[in-house]
Scaffold this active site. Structure first.
Site, PDB file in Angstrom:
ATOM      1  N   ASP A  85       0.836  -1.204   0.000  1.00  0.00           N
ATOM      2  CA  ASP A  85       0.000   0.000   0.000  1.00  0.00           C
ATOM      3  C   ASP A  85       0.871   1.255   0.000  1.00  0.00           C
ATOM      4  O   ASP A  85       0.671   2.171  -0.810  1.00  0.00           O
ATOM      5  CB  ASP A  85      -0.891   0.016   1.245  1.00  0.00           C
ATOM      6  CG  ASP A  85      -2.254  -0.615   1.001  1.00  0.00           C
ATOM      7  OD1 ASP A  85      -2.802  -0.435  -0.095  1.00  0.00           O
ATOM      8  OD2 ASP A  85      -2.756  -1.290   1.905  1.00  0.00           O
ATOM      9  N   GLN A  86       1.803   1.311   0.921  1.00  0.00           N
ATOM     10  CA  GLN A  86       2.578   2.540   1.085  1.00  0.00           C
ATOM     11  C   GLN A  86       3.449   2.823  -0.138  1.00  0.00           C
ATOM     12  O   GLN A  86       3.520   3.969  -0.604  1.00  0.00           O
ATOM     13  CB  GLN A  86       3.422   2.455   2.355  1.00  0.00           C
ATOM     14  CG  GLN A  86       2.590   2.341   3.621  1.00  0.00           C
ATOM     15  CD  GLN A  86       3.273   2.946   4.825  1.00  0.00           C
ATOM     16  OE1 GLN A  86       3.655   4.105   4.827  1.00  0.00           O
ATOM     17  NE2 GLN A  86       3.435   2.151   5.863  1.00  0.00           N
TER      18      GLN A  86
END
Length: 400
Positions: free
Chosen positions: A170-171
């Site tokens: 995600d990041q």
């Protein structure tokens, strides 16, 4: 206070994303001076409801939504769609992370939005990409850690799979998307053309597997779980001391010689089983066992002191609390306190880039749900009576 670095001043970003990847992307754009409008349903971004909470909002929400204004509106209504279109007409960038097909149903897809704003930069984030047999599948970080093969190599040797706990897919997908947007803005400066950008957690995962994939292609052997160890470098992992753990990173042969001196293994310096990194990798278990035999008799602090004095890279294993409170974090000004309208004050991490002469602390605290709804509806061209109607019928929500 020094001035903030604002190369994106004058750039307006419509943030239709939620959870982690998209919000982190737009938070970085806000760090760089963009005007970020977070458009969320009247129930709010999912992460607002994820504990633990500061006031009404969850910690995950607070971590990736700084530097934004919040507009809460129902995109399934005609009025909600018109508001978005009006805002897009004056925007430069749109970021969305809906499942494949949803933007078309809502009338906020790329083709529709570029009729409103022909030079729009439209960034689309998904689990697996917008084409291919898995295009319509949902994409959660842990799910794609498993699907991509990442979890086949994370965990202790001989043990089960382990999730990387900080949601790296995600990041990093958020970082990739921000990078793509910056490139597209530069391209628009040169050509006047907008751009459709795609980023996916799956492709981020595959990019993470660059050297494990190359190792597999080279020797045809499936990489295995090695805990904190490394399949190509040895010794390069955490070792158990008498009172905790210490990470020792012997990245080359000169460092091996230094480590042998620290541990009293001078006779192993030129031993052909251990003299080169390739030999140590071939004799991986024996090498690790030799180091472990010595380290277990030392405290972690004592071992770290001896290794550092000899120039052998090492680290104590810190907790999150220890890391956040370390003098290095304070010296680099990575942690600050921000005023927040609901709870008075919250802690925040600064942007992890330092531009010389500029303050890198966050500009504004994460907004409350609908905190800027009225002002943003006014910016979208609505009269006060029209705004009141939207608030009254539940199409829009303004913060208390």
């Amino acid at each position: 206070m020094t001035e903030r670095f604002s190369p994106l001043s004058g750039i307006r970003v419509i943030d239709l994303s939620k959870v982690l990847a998209g919000p982190l992307c737009t938070q970085y754009l806000g760090d760089l001076g963009a005007d970020v409008i977070k458009i969320e349903p009247c129930g709010g971004d999912d992460t607002r409801a994820w504990p633990p909470f500061s006031g009404r909002d969850g910690a995950v929400y607070l971590s990736v939504n700084k530097n934004k204004r919040s507009l809460a509106i129902n995109l399934k209504t005609d009025a909600g769609k018109r508001v978005v279109q009006n805002l897009v007409a004056d925007a430069d960038v749109l970021v969305e992370s809906f499942r494949t097909g949803v933007t078309q149903r809502l009338g906020i897809d790329y083709d529709t939005m570029t009729k409103v704003k022909p030079d729009l930069i439209y960034a689309s984030i998904s689990g697996f990409g917008r084409s291919g047999p898995l295009a319509k599948e949902p994409g959660y970080d842990m799910m794609i850690q498993a699907f991509s093969g990442i979890m086949s190599i994370t965990g202790e040797k001989g043990g089960g799979p382990v999730r990387s706990a900080f949601s790296p897919l995600d990041q990093t997908t958020g970082v990739h998307t921000a990078l793509g947007i910056l490139a597209a803005l530069r391209h628009r400066d040169q050509t006047g053309q907008g751009q459709l950008i795609e980023a996916s957690l799956y492709e981020t995962a595959l990019s993470f597997l660059g050297y494990p994939s190359q190792i597999y292609w080279t020797n045809g052997v499936q990489p295995k779980r090695l805990g904190s160890g490394h399949e190509s470098v040895c010794p390069y992992q955490a070792f158990k001391a008498s009172d905790g753990y210490i990470l020792i990173a012997v990245g080359n042969d000169p460092l091996w010689k230094k480590l042998c001196s620290v541990l009293g293994y001078e006779e192993l310096v030129d031993d052909p089983r251990y003299a080169t990194n390739a030999a140590r990798v071939e004799n991986f278990d024996e090498t690790v066992g030799l180091v472990a035999d010595k380290v277990r008799n030392l405290t972690a602090e004592e071992c770290a002191a001896r290794l550092s004095e000899a120039g052998v890279p090492n680290s104590l294993l810190h907790s999150i609390e220890q890391s956040l409170n370390h003098p290095q974090a304070q010296a680099r000004d990575m942690i600050s306190k921000m005023p927040h309208p609901a709870v008075g004050e919250i802690n925040a991490l600064s942007m992890p880039l330092l531009f010389d002469g500029y303050d890198r602390k966050p500009r504004t605290a994460p907004p409350m749900l609908g905190e800027h709804t009225v002002e943003l509806l006014e910016e979208a061209g609505l009269m006060r009576s029209e705004i009141d109607d939207l608030l009254r019928d539940g199409t829009a929500l303004a913060a208390d």
